[in-house]
Scaffold this motif. Sequence first.
Motif, PDB file in Angstrom:
ATOM      1  N   ASN A  62       5.000  22.141  61.554  1.00  7.40           N
ATOM      2  CA  ASN A  62       4.123  23.015  60.775  1.00  7.40           C
ATOM      3  C   ASN A  62       4.074  22.700  59.288  1.00  7.40           C
ATOM      4  O   ASN A  62       3.221  23.234  58.581  1.00  7.40           O
ATOM      5  N   GLY A  63       4.972  21.873  58.795  1.00  4.40           N
ATOM      6  CA  GLY A  63       4.986  21.549  57.377  1.00  4.40           C
ATOM      7  C   GLY A  63       5.278  22.745  56.487  1.00  4.40           C
ATOM      8  O   GLY A  63       4.819  22.788  55.346  1.00  4.40           O
ATOM      9  N   GLN A  64       6.059  23.695  56.992  1.00  6.06           N
ATOM     10  CA  GLN A  64       6.299  24.921  56.242  1.00  6.06           C
ATOM     11  C   GLN A  64       7.770  25.159  55.915  1.00  6.06           C
ATOM     12  O   GLN A  64       8.094  25.689  54.850  1.00  6.06           O
ATOM     13  N   GLU A  65       8.664  24.794  56.822  1.00  4.78           N
ATOM     14  CA  GLU A  65      10.084  25.074  56.602  1.00  4.78           C
ATOM     15  C   GLU A  65      10.646  24.180  55.498  1.00  4.78           C
ATOM     16  O   GLU A  65      10.277  23.010  55.385  1.00  4.78           O
ATOM     17  N   SER A  66      11.530  24.725  54.702  1.00  2.00           N
ATOM     18  CA  SER A  66      12.182  23.970  53.633  1.00  2.00           C
ATOM     19  C   SER A  66      13.688  23.967  53.859  1.00  2.00           C
ATOM     20  O   SER A  66      14.240  24.928  54.406  1.00  2.00           O
ATOM     21  N   PRO A  67      14.372  22.924  53.429  1.00  2.00           N
ATOM     22  CA  PRO A  67      15.821  22.865  53.641  1.00  2.00           C
ATOM     23  C   PRO A  67      16.571  23.798  52.703  1.00  2.00           C
ATOM     24  O   PRO A  67      16.090  24.130  51.621  1.00  2.00           O
ATOM     25  N   GLU A  68      17.757  24.208  53.125  1.00  2.00           N
ATOM     26  CA  GLU A  68      18.660  24.947  52.262  1.00  2.00           C
ATOM     27  C   GLU A  68      19.766  23.990  51.828  1.00  2.00           C
ATOM     28  O   GLU A  68      20.612  23.604  52.619  1.00  2.00           O
ATOM     29  N   PHE A  69      19.708  23.590  50.583  1.00  2.00           N
ATOM     30  CA  PHE A  69      20.709  22.676  50.055  1.00  2.00           C
ATOM     31  C   PHE A  69      21.962  23.448  49.662  1.00  2.00           C
ATOM     32  O   PHE A  69      21.879  24.595  49.206  1.00  2.00           O
ATOM     33  N   HIS A  70      23.110  22.809  49.820  1.00  2.00           N
ATOM     34  CA  HIS A  70      24.367  23.447  49.455  1.00  2.00           C
ATOM     35  C   HIS A  70      24.546  23.551  47.949  1.00  2.00           C
ATOM     36  O   HIS A  70      25.304  24.396  47.463  1.00  2.00           O
ATOM     37  N   SER A  71      23.847  22.702  47.223  1.00  2.00           N
ATOM     38  CA  SER A  71      23.974  22.691  45.765  1.00  2.00           C
ATOM     39  C   SER A  71      22.785  21.956  45.166  1.00  2.00           C
ATOM     40  O   SER A  71      22.053  21.246  45.871  1.00  2.00           O
TER      41      SER A  71
END
Length: 239
Positions: A62-71
């Motif tokens: 979907n080209g919508q989700e974004s990653p959650e970076f640890h920092s």
Amino acid sequence: MISSDPLTDAELDRLNDFLMREEGLSDPMDSAMLDGYLTAVVSGPNLVMPSEWLRWVWDTENGQESPEFHSQQEAQEIIGLIMRLYQSVNATLNEEPQNYEPCIMEREHEGRVIPIIDEWCMGYYQGMALDLKAWSLLVMGQPQWFSTILLYGTDDGWEVLKKQPSDLDAHQAKADSLADAVRQIHAFWLAQRRQQIARGDVPGVNRRQEPVRSTAKPGRNEPCACGSGRKYKHCHGAN
């Protein structure tokens, strides 16, 4: 300025580990799919901005989700690796196309090393799908350049592969054909862009749009398209 130095094996592993980590994204590209995707992005008829193509790296559906970076440091590291891969592929195809090789994984099957090309081809096709209408001119004019990409990178192609008898030599030949096909495709669009510039025109920029959704990862319990006779999850889909 972002370096165009190729990623080391350790850097590719780090990038792949981030993209595939269990607590992370739902449907990201792995490093092989990303390499195919970026190869199409830098090779196509129009310029695709990073703000457009990057979102599909994280979410192929979907080209919508974004990653959650640890920092913040991790964010800079991962995005920096992706941009370096982009620059490296682009520089190689523009400056030393004879040295271009797709980043294809391999696995051993019955004492034989088999190239895994489905993920790379799916990535390349997804890059085409960002601007498929513009790509269609070349796909129709030079279908032989796209035969392996469409065979291993689309749903329709996988249906064809399922009906074909096992032939690992033919599979290897198709894998070996990818680099030359990529060089020819890139050279065609590069010549088109240079002609535009010579005429005083500005090369096109692809505007934000939803890619044509014609690809899907093979079902993990389906027969592997390489012809081994094994389920995909135990063959090319194995980690």
